[in-house]
Write an enzyme that holds these catalytic residues in place. Structure first.
Site, PDB file in Angstrom:
ATOM      1  N   GLN A 217       0.835  -1.208   0.000  1.00 33.35           N
ATOM      2  CA  GLN A 217       0.000   0.000   0.000  1.00 33.35           C
ATOM      3  C   GLN A 217       0.869   1.257   0.000  1.00 33.35           C
ATOM      4  O   GLN A 217       0.738   2.122  -0.872  1.00 33.35           O
ATOM      5  CB  GLN A 217      -0.893   0.009   1.246  1.00 33.35           C
TER       6      GLN A 217
ATOM      7  N   ASP B  21      13.905  -9.739  -1.366  1.00 36.13           N
ATOM      8  CA  ASP B  21      13.196 -10.459  -0.299  1.00 36.13           C
ATOM      9  C   ASP B  21      13.898 -10.175   1.032  1.00 36.13           C
ATOM     10  O   ASP B  21      15.064 -10.554   1.224  1.00 36.13           O
ATOM     11  CB  ASP B  21      13.212 -11.959  -0.617  1.00 36.13           C
TER      12      ASP B  21
ATOM     13  N   TYR C  61       6.255  -7.538   7.242  1.00 37.14           N
ATOM     14  CA  TYR C  61       5.324  -8.640   7.497  1.00 37.14           C
ATOM     15  C   TYR C  61       4.166  -8.000   8.264  1.00 37.14           C
ATOM     16  O   TYR C  61       4.315  -7.642   9.436  1.00 37.14           O
ATOM     17  CB  TYR C  61       6.018  -9.712   8.332  1.00 37.14           C
ATOM     18  N   THR C  62       3.023  -7.793   7.575  1.00 35.60           N
ATOM     19  CA  THR C  62       1.941  -6.986   8.168  1.00 35.60           C
ATOM     20  C   THR C  62       0.709  -7.806   8.585  1.00 35.60           C
ATOM     21  O   THR C  62      -0.292  -7.226   8.991  1.00 35.60           O
ATOM     22  CB  THR C  62       1.490  -5.881   7.184  1.00 35.60           C
TER      23      THR C  62
ATOM     24  N   THR D  88       4.963   1.195  13.742  1.00 38.43           N
ATOM     25  CA  THR D  88       3.533   1.042  14.004  1.00 38.43           C
ATOM     26  C   THR D  88       3.104   1.518  15.388  1.00 38.43           C
ATOM     27  O   THR D  88       3.903   1.475  16.344  1.00 38.43           O
ATOM     28  CB  THR D  88       3.169  -0.459  13.847  1.00 38.43           C
TER      29      THR D  88
ATOM     30  N   TYR E 216       3.619  -9.153  16.179  1.00 37.81           N
ATOM     31  CA  TYR E 216       3.862  -8.106  15.170  1.00 37.81           C
ATOM     32  C   TYR E 216       4.492  -6.875  15.828  1.00 37.81           C
ATOM     33  O   TYR E 216       5.521  -6.369  15.368  1.00 37.81           O
ATOM     34  CB  TYR E 216       2.536  -7.748  14.493  1.00 37.81           C
TER      35      TYR E 216
ATOM     36  N   LYS F 253       8.258  -5.410  15.178  1.00 37.38           N
ATOM     37  CA  LYS F 253       8.429  -4.054  14.633  1.00 37.38           C
ATOM     38  C   LYS F 253       9.296  -3.212  15.574  1.00 37.38           C
ATOM     39  O   LYS F 253      10.120  -2.423  15.119  1.00 37.38           O
ATOM     40  CB  LYS F 253       7.076  -3.385  14.419  1.00 37.38           C
TER      41      LYS F 253
ATOM     42  N   TRP G 234      -3.193   2.097  11.232  1.00 35.37           N
ATOM     43  CA  TRP G 234      -4.471   1.772  10.580  1.00 35.37           C
ATOM     44  C   TRP G 234      -4.435   2.129   9.076  1.00 35.37           C
ATOM     45  O   TRP G 234      -5.288   2.858   8.571  1.00 35.37           O
ATOM     46  CB  TRP G 234      -5.621   2.503  11.269  1.00 35.37           C
TER      47      TRP G 234
HETATM   48  N1  LIG Z   1      -1.100  -1.827   7.288  1.00 34.48           N
HETATM   49  C1  LIG Z   1      -1.245  -1.200   8.472  1.00 34.48           C
HETATM   50  O1  LIG Z   1      -2.352  -1.076   9.020  1.00 34.48           O
HETATM   51  C2  LIG Z   1      -0.057  -0.587   9.149  1.00 34.48           C
HETATM   52  C3  LIG Z   1      -0.219   0.044  10.399  1.00 34.48           C
HETATM   53  C4  LIG Z   1       0.873   0.613  11.029  1.00 34.48           C
HETATM   54  C5  LIG Z   1       2.114   0.551  10.423  1.00 34.48           C
HETATM   55  N2  LIG Z   1       2.265  -0.077   9.221  1.00 34.48           N
HETATM   56  C6  LIG Z   1       3.593  -0.161   8.642  1.00 34.48           C
HETATM   57  O2  LIG Z   1       3.614   0.608   7.439  1.00 34.48           O
HETATM   58  C7  LIG Z   1       4.521   0.008   6.500  1.00 34.48           C
HETATM   59  C8  LIG Z   1       3.819  -0.202   5.176  1.00 34.48           C
HETATM   60  O3  LIG Z   1       2.745  -1.113   5.362  1.00 34.48           O
HETATM   61  P1  LIG Z   1       1.609  -1.352   4.281  1.00 34.48           P
HETATM   62  O4  LIG Z   1       0.321  -1.034   4.924  1.00 34.48           O
HETATM   63  O5  LIG Z   1       1.985  -0.701   2.994  1.00 34.48           O
HETATM   64  O6  LIG Z   1       1.721  -2.933   4.181  1.00 34.48           O
HETATM   65  P2  LIG Z   1       1.375  -3.924   2.976  1.00 34.48           P
HETATM   66  O7  LIG Z   1       0.363  -3.295   2.070  1.00 34.48           O
HETATM   67  O8  LIG Z   1       1.118  -5.247   3.604  1.00 34.48           O
HETATM   68  O9  LIG Z   1       2.738  -3.953   2.187  1.00 34.48           O
HETATM   69  C9  LIG Z   1       3.877  -4.587   2.675  1.00 34.48           C
HETATM   70  C10 LIG Z   1       4.663  -5.079   1.499  1.00 34.48           C
HETATM   71  O10 LIG Z   1       5.789  -5.772   2.000  1.00 34.48           O
HETATM   72  C11 LIG Z   1       5.940  -6.940   1.228  1.00 34.48           C
HETATM   73  N3  LIG Z   1       6.687  -7.973   1.927  1.00 34.48           N
HETATM   74  C12 LIG Z   1       6.255  -8.873   2.848  1.00 34.48           C
HETATM   75  N4  LIG Z   1       7.241  -9.715   3.188  1.00 34.48           N
HETATM   76  C13 LIG Z   1       8.330  -9.326   2.457  1.00 34.48           C
HETATM   77  C14 LIG Z   1       9.642  -9.802   2.346  1.00 34.48           C
HETATM   78  N5  LIG Z   1      10.068 -10.879   3.022  1.00 34.48           N
HETATM   79  N6  LIG Z   1      10.491  -9.164   1.493  1.00 34.48           N
HETATM   80  C15 LIG Z   1      10.077  -8.107   0.776  1.00 34.48           C
HETATM   81  N7  LIG Z   1       8.841  -7.615   0.821  1.00 34.48           N
HETATM   82  C16 LIG Z   1       7.976  -8.214   1.665  1.00 34.48           C
HETATM   83  C17 LIG Z   1       4.534  -7.386   0.939  1.00 34.48           C
HETATM   84  O11 LIG Z   1       4.540  -8.295  -0.158  1.00 34.48           O
HETATM   85  P3  LIG Z   1       3.381  -9.416  -0.267  1.00 34.48           P
HETATM   86  O12 LIG Z   1       2.133  -8.669  -0.639  1.00 34.48           O
HETATM   87  O13 LIG Z   1       3.915 -10.303  -1.319  1.00 34.48           O
HETATM   88  O14 LIG Z   1       3.278 -10.054   1.083  1.00 34.48           O
HETATM   89  C18 LIG Z   1       3.864  -6.067   0.609  1.00 34.48           C
HETATM   90  O15 LIG Z   1       4.021  -5.711  -0.747  1.00 34.48           O
HETATM   91  C19 LIG Z   1       5.021  -1.273   7.184  1.00 34.48           C
HETATM   92  O16 LIG Z   1       6.249  -1.011   7.813  1.00 34.48           O
HETATM   93  C20 LIG Z   1       3.985  -1.559   8.240  1.00 34.48           C
HETATM   94  O17 LIG Z   1       4.513  -2.303   9.314  1.00 34.48           O
HETATM   95  C21 LIG Z   1       1.197  -0.628   8.560  1.00 34.48           C
END
Ligand SMILES: NC(=O)c1ccc[n+]([C@@H]2O[C@H](COP(=O)([O-])OP(=O)(O)OC[C@H]3O[C@@H](n4cnc5c(N)ncnc54)[C@H](OP(=O)(O)O)[C@@H]3O)[C@@H](O)[C@H]2O)c1
Length: 289
Positions: free
Chosen positions: A11, A35, A60-61, A100, A124, A128, A149
């Site tokens: 995202q 990776d 890893y989300t 997060t 998680y 993090k 979120w």
């Molecule tokens: N989503 C939330 O609600 C949330 C909340 C607070 C903080 N955050 C943080 O914000 C950041 C961005 O999150 P997001 O919402 O954009 O998450 P996301 O949409 O789940 O995107 C994460 C990306 O990381 C990839 N990924 C997973 N395992 C991997 C690996 N081993 N090597 C390389 N890439 C890998 C995923 O690929 P696949 O699709 O193939 O798994 C996905 O493209 C992260 O640091 C997350 O912890 C997110």
């Protein structure tokens, strides 16, 4: 400026990479190309890319799945950010890394400050937090942006899940005792772009979430109200029932209060994310009819 973006199909990663086009030389890497579970992959990719900035949007989300896969979550969220940070330091690059609200236990009544002690409730959150510490320990130029979120018009997120459920069910039960700030991927991506030339003395942790706060129940209501306004009769409004966290057990525990104060981000950089309702309107607008 050369910017390496990891997790470029996620995202936040996709929006960061898209917004950077035309402003920087973007080296966008998906999981298939870089990776984070493979340390050699990380090192090779960074050395090959010779970046001025690394934006680590990969993580890893899967919060609930992490409870049964903590080792994998740790490799991606806890260990890999440290390797990226070492490589960034070696390259003289700035590392922008996301973390997060789930590093906190949610017991505080007021919005969390960067100086508040973390106490994660979930695998998680623990992994993090380890990632944050590994980035700081590497000692290079870094920004750790804690957001919350996150949702987008694509991907796996609460907004899209609610819209799918609305088309399938007459009644939805949604948790109303967890508070936080829904933050769109575009809001966090725009804030990221404002911070690309940060100097060493500003390295550290910053809270970067949309302004305002709500609960998951409030968020669901706002999603449906906005959809109704746009689509009228074509949108079938489900009945929304507020429930307590205790009525909706999940493998991972989540904080009651996830609201993060963004005052430091504003004071140091003059950066301010708009209200969460603005981000929601924009994300829903991108879905079209
Ligand atoms: N989503 C939330 O609600 C949330 C909340 C607070 C903080 N955050 C943080 O914000 C950041 C961005 O999150 P997001 O919402 O954009 O998450 P996301 O949409 O789940 O995107 C994460 C990306 O990381 C990839 N990924 C997973 N395992 C991997 C690996 N081993 N090597 C390389 N890439 C890998 C995923 O690929 P696949 O699709 O193939 O798994 C996905 O493209 C992260 O640091 C997350 O912890 C997110």
């Amino acid at each position: 400026m050369r910017v390496l973006v990891t997790g470029a199909l996620g995202q936040v990663g996709a929006d960061v990479a898209r917004l950077l086009e035309g402003r920087a030389q973007v080296i966008a890497r998906s999981r298939a190309e870089l990776d984070l579970e493979k340390p050699d992959d990380i090192r090779w990719n960074v050395r090959e890319a010779r970046p001025d900035v690394i934006v680590n949007a990969a993580a890893y989300t899967a919060v609930d799945r992490a409870e049964s896969e903590e080792d994998r979550a740790r490799a991606v969220n806890g260990v890999a950010p440290g390797i990226l940070a070492e490589e960034a330091k070696r390259a003289g690059a700035l590392l922008i890394h996301y973390s997060t609200d789930y590093v906190f236990d949610g017991e505080k009544g007021d919005p969390y400050l960067e100086t508040d002690a973390p106490n994660p409730l979930s695998a998680y959150g623990r992994t993090k937090l380890e990632g944050e510490r590994a980035v700081a320990a590497a000692g290079g130029r870094h920004l750790i942006l804690r957001t919350s979120w996150v949702y987008a018009p694509r991907g796996r997120n609460f907004m899209l899940t609610m819209l799918r459920f609305a088309s399938e069910r007459d009644e939805l039960r949604v948790v109303d005792d967890q508070r936080g700030a829904p933050t769109s991927s575009l809001q966090i991506a725009r804030a990221t772009l404002e911070l690309l030339d940060v100097q060493r003395e500003h390295s550290g942790v910053y809270h970067a979430t949309a302004a305002g706060e709500t609960t998951w129940f409030g968020f669901a209501g706002a999603i449906f109200d906005a959809r109704k306004r746009k689509l009228g009769e074509a949108f079938r409004m489900p009945k929304l029932v507020a429930i307590r966290t205790a009525d909706y057990p999940t493998p991972a525990r989540r904080p009651k209060n996830s609201v993060l104060s963004n005052a430091k981000l504003e004071n140091v950089f003059g950066a301010r994310l708009p209200d969460w309702r603005e981000g929601l309107e924009e994300a829903l607008g991108a879905l079209g009819g």
